[in-house]
Scaffold this motif. Structure first.
Motif, PDB file in Angstrom:
ATOM      1  N   LYS A  36       0.837  -1.191   0.000  1.00  0.00           N
ATOM      2  CA  LYS A  36       0.000   0.000   0.000  1.00  0.00           C
ATOM      3  C   LYS A  36       0.875   1.245   0.000  1.00  0.00           C
ATOM      4  O   LYS A  36       1.874   1.313   0.703  1.00  0.00           O
ATOM      5  N   ARG A 109      -7.502  -3.046  -6.814  1.00  0.00           N
ATOM      6  CA  ARG A 109      -8.065  -2.384  -5.631  1.00  0.00           C
ATOM      7  C   ARG A 109      -7.261  -2.753  -4.377  1.00  0.00           C
ATOM      8  O   ARG A 109      -6.943  -3.921  -4.155  1.00  0.00           O
ATOM      9  N   GLY A 110      -6.937  -1.737  -3.606  1.00  0.00           N
ATOM     10  CA  GLY A 110      -6.192  -1.966  -2.376  1.00  0.00           C
ATOM     11  C   GLY A 110      -4.700  -2.084  -2.558  1.00  0.00           C
ATOM     12  O   GLY A 110      -3.951  -2.173  -1.584  1.00  0.00           O
ATOM     13  N   GLU A 115      -7.827   2.713  -4.664  1.00  0.00           N
ATOM     14  CA  GLU A 115      -8.816   2.691  -3.592  1.00  0.00           C
ATOM     15  C   GLU A 115      -9.560   1.356  -3.554  1.00  0.00           C
ATOM     16  O   GLU A 115      -9.498   0.561  -4.479  1.00  0.00           O
ATOM     17  N   GLU A 117     -11.262  -2.349  -1.929  1.00  0.00           N
ATOM     18  CA  GLU A 117     -10.757  -3.666  -1.570  1.00  0.00           C
ATOM     19  C   GLU A 117     -11.309  -4.699  -2.550  1.00  0.00           C
ATOM     20  O   GLU A 117     -12.432  -4.568  -3.040  1.00  0.00           O
TER      21      GLU A 117
END
Length: 264
Positions: A36, A109-110, A115, A117
């Motif tokens: 991340k 995603r994630g 952004e 999950e």
């Protein structure tokens, strides 16, 4: 003696139920290992690049980086594996740009600065289609190559089956993710595996050239998966890289030479 056997069976059943519940509840934790990055993170690459944000059908922003070749003859959509993020994967962009191709790296995603999950296979496919549609708005579809590595190979195969790219390149692919999971974790029922990514079914619908690279020492996704795909689809160009593992096939001289030929 009967009590001991009964106790042993109960322990085994309890363990199986525990494993069953863990897989149902924590599949994403077991399958996806994102790096991340903060929204303020600044990419630092040697190649010329443009940072892009794509909006999903449900309103999330996905981060992507488009690397530019000096003389572009096409573009590669690169779908990476289940770990890391663009800040690491993007270091391989030179392979494409030096051979005349732009390349778009997409973070799921994630992952990285993207952004949301991941919570379904359909979501992964739909998000990849958004990236593909973005490229179709800027390049002729015949000039788009789809490339997928490991987890990304299943997404790339499905994407290619739904579109008409120039070529499909798969690195360390599985014949299906559900088969791979069942090889790794014995007795896992198919019905509880959310992410099946059945590459072998997708390839049946693909007309474009298909190229596969796989290391013969791959212990994450055994080379048998690619050998099976080659046997089922003789049109596949399969390159088995002797002595190479799951994460280092791009270091192979054979890989570099073949990729240069493929991108010509």
């Amino acid at each position: 003696m009967l009590k001991v056997i009964t106790y042993g069976l109960l322990v085994l059943l309890g363990f199986y139920l525990f494993l069953y519940l863990v897989i149902i509840m924590f599949q994403e934790k077991l399958l996806f290992f994102p790096t991340k990055l903060s929204k303020s993170y600044v990419y630092n690459f040697d190649e010329a690049f443009e940072e892009i944000f794509l909006v999903t059908n449900d309103g999330y922003k996905l981060n992507a980086v488009l690397f530019k070749s000096e003389i572009s003859i096409g573009v590669v959509l690169f779908l990476h594996g289940n770990g890391g993020a663009i800040n690491g994967w993007g270091k391989g962009a030179e392979l494409y740009t030096k051979n005349g191709y732009d390349v778009l790296y997409l973070d799921y995603r994630g992952y990285g600065k993207s952004e949301g999950e991941i919570n379904s296979e359909k979501q992964l496919i739909n998000d990849a289609q958004i990236a593909y549609d973005y490229l179709k708005n800027h390049y002729d579809e015949y000039d788009i190559i789809i490339s997928g590595t490991s987890l990304g190979s299943g997404i790339a195969s499905k994407l290619a089956s739904n579109n008409n790219p120039k070529k499909l390149i798969l690195n360390s692919p599985f014949s299906s993710l559900v088969k791979l999971i069942q090889e790794k974790v014995i007795f896992v029922p198919r019905r509880i595996i959310k992410y099946k990514l059945e590459t072998e079914k997708y390839l049946e619908k693909i007309d474009c050239p298909i190229i596969i690279f796989h290391g013969d020492n791959d212990r994450v996704v055994p080379v048998n998966h690619s050998l099976y795909l080659k046997e089922k689809f003789p049109k596949i160009n399969l390159y088995v890289l002797k002595g190479f593992e799951h994460n280092n096939i791009s270091q192979s001289d054979k890989f570099q030479i073949r990729m240069k030929e493929i991108l010509e």
